[in-house]
Design a protein around this motif. Structure first.
Motif, mmCIF file in Angstrom:
data_model
loop_
_atom_site.group_PDB
_atom_site.id
_atom_site.type_symbol
_atom_site.label_atom_id
_atom_site.label_comp_id
_atom_site.label_asym_id
_atom_site.label_seq_id
_atom_site.Cartn_x
_atom_site.Cartn_y
_atom_site.Cartn_z
ATOM 1 N N ALA A 1 0.840 -1.207 0.000
ATOM 2 C CA ALA A 1 0.000 0.000 0.000
ATOM 3 C C ALA A 1 0.869 1.247 0.000
ATOM 4 C CB ALA A 1 -0.910 -0.018 1.225
ATOM 5 N N LEU B 1 0.537 4.494 -2.395
ATOM 6 C CA LEU B 1 0.282 5.859 -1.895
ATOM 7 C C LEU B 1 1.402 6.817 -2.321
ATOM 8 C CD1 LEU B 1 -1.182 4.921 1.602
ATOM 9 C CD2 LEU B 1 -2.449 5.832 -0.360
ATOM 10 N N ILE C 1 -5.125 1.728 2.818
ATOM 11 C CA ILE C 1 -5.398 2.745 1.787
ATOM 12 C C ILE C 1 -6.691 3.525 2.058
ATOM 13 C CG2 ILE C 1 -5.991 3.000 -0.674
ATOM 14 C CD1 ILE C 1 -3.836 0.881 -1.229
#
Ligand SMILES: NC(=O)CC[C@H](N)C(=O)O
Length: 350
Positions: A197, A201, A230
């Motif tokens: 994740a 990001l 997320i």
């Protein structure tokens, strides 16, 4: 090699998109339409790079093909991909059995030396609950997707003039999800199911889409953890498996349905507007809405059995659908969901 899979009954629909929908991995598909194969197969209708389903069960295989886009017969296509297909089966009888008992485990084998008892034993020992089927169907490495819906097939001219960067988690993504996002003006990066994740990001996407995918959402805790990391940081959209993973990530529960929903004719009501869409569906699991935390709204209901078909969580800029707004095959009624996702990303920019 014998092949063991579950049999979810399926209403008649376009078979090629079903054969290449990775959400059918580990399952046999039984067509209730008695006559299959008459339009053949063509390279433009593939929903993924491979066929992942366990096998295809039909009543009659068309002896000829007749379609201007056809490049191959269904029989040739399945043989080349080493996918089992069986015809001359009493599909009505099996459908009636499935309607009573729900999805069942089945075995198809070409090995004539196996006794019925041995085949039965194999069926009994096979499990779909608790098995990670996503890792077999996800992509190996990230890639960019650019293809839109072809101009001859486009039906929606309300598309955004702004460009949004969407990262798509590939849990078994159907290409038409990517085509529809591209048609709505999105720049798309597809990443494997296990992609961290934090790396996603770092790309500073405008939104993240959690795709459809096969099997039990409770069997992939790594994916639930990714969704958790997320959600709340950027706008997100979950489709089918993506919706179920969001349900789990929010602390909710998913469960295996008796029949599941399959086919292109499921009525779904948007509770916010009262509008009813006829939708394409393919799932065996569902989110229990009672188990979701406060603030999550059930936006869509499947009118056949009142099950939860969609969610929003405005505080988290989150939306999800249990069915397939990209259709392929199926009606286009729910395509506007992609527009809703674009709006969510647009409002987040303001
Ligand atoms: N189409 C999908 O994403 C399937 C969702 C899920 N794996 C199920 O069978 O319920």
């Amino acid at each position: 090699m014998p092949n063991r899979s579950v049999l979810p009954g399926l209403k008649s629909a376009r078979y090629q998109e079903i054969l290449t929908d990775p959400s059918y991995a580990g399952q046999f598909v039984l067509m209730t339409n008695p006559h299959i194969g008459n339009t053949g197969v063509n390279s433009g209708d593939e929903e993924s790079i491979k066929c992942f389903l366990g096998g295809l069960i039909i009543r009659n295989l068309s002896i000829c093909t007749s379609n201007w886009r056809c490049t191959e017969t269904l029989d040739e296509y399945l043989r080349k991909r080493n996918i089992m297909g069986i015809y001359d089966v009493d599909t009505r009888a099996i459908t009636r059995r499935l309607r009573e008992d729900g999805s069942l485990i089945g075995v198809l084998s070409t090995d004539q030396s196996l006794k019925d008892e041995e085949l039965l034993e194999m069926a009994k020992n096979w499990k779909i609950v608790g098995v990670d089927l996503i890792s077999d169907v996800t992509c190996d490495a990230p890639y960019e997707w650019v293809d839109k819906t072809g101009s001859g097939w486009e039906f929606n001219d309300n598309q955004s003039s702004e460009t949004f960067h969407v990262v798509v988690y590939d849990f078994g993504v159907k290409h038409n999800i990517l085509r529809r996002l591209a048609s709505y003006g999105c720049k798309i990066t597809v990443v494997p199911a296990s992609w961290p994740a934090s790396d996603v990001l770092n790309l500073k996407p405008d939104g993240v889409l959690f795709s459809n995918g096969p099997g039990d959402p409770a069997a992939v805790p790594y994916a639930v953890k990714t969704v958790q990391e997320i959600v709340g940081k950027v706008p997100v959209f979950g489709i089918c498996m993506g919706h179920q993973l969001i349900g789990q990530a929010l602390g909710g529960k998913t469960f295996k349905m008796k029949f599941g929903h399959h086919g292109g004719n499921h009525p779904v009501r948007d509770n916010r507007t009262g509008r009813v869409d006829i939708s394409a569906q393919n799932h065996n699991y569902a989110v229990d809405p009672e188990s979701l935390p406060e603030g999550v709204q059930v936006t869509h209901i499947n009118l056949n059995d009142q099950s939860c078909a969609g969610l929003v969580f405005p505080k988290m800029k989150l939306m999800s659908l249990q069915y397939h707004p990209e259709s392929s095959p199926g009606p286009h009624d729910s395509d506007l969901a992609f527009g809703e996702f674009v709006e969510l990303m647009k409002n987040n920019r303001l």
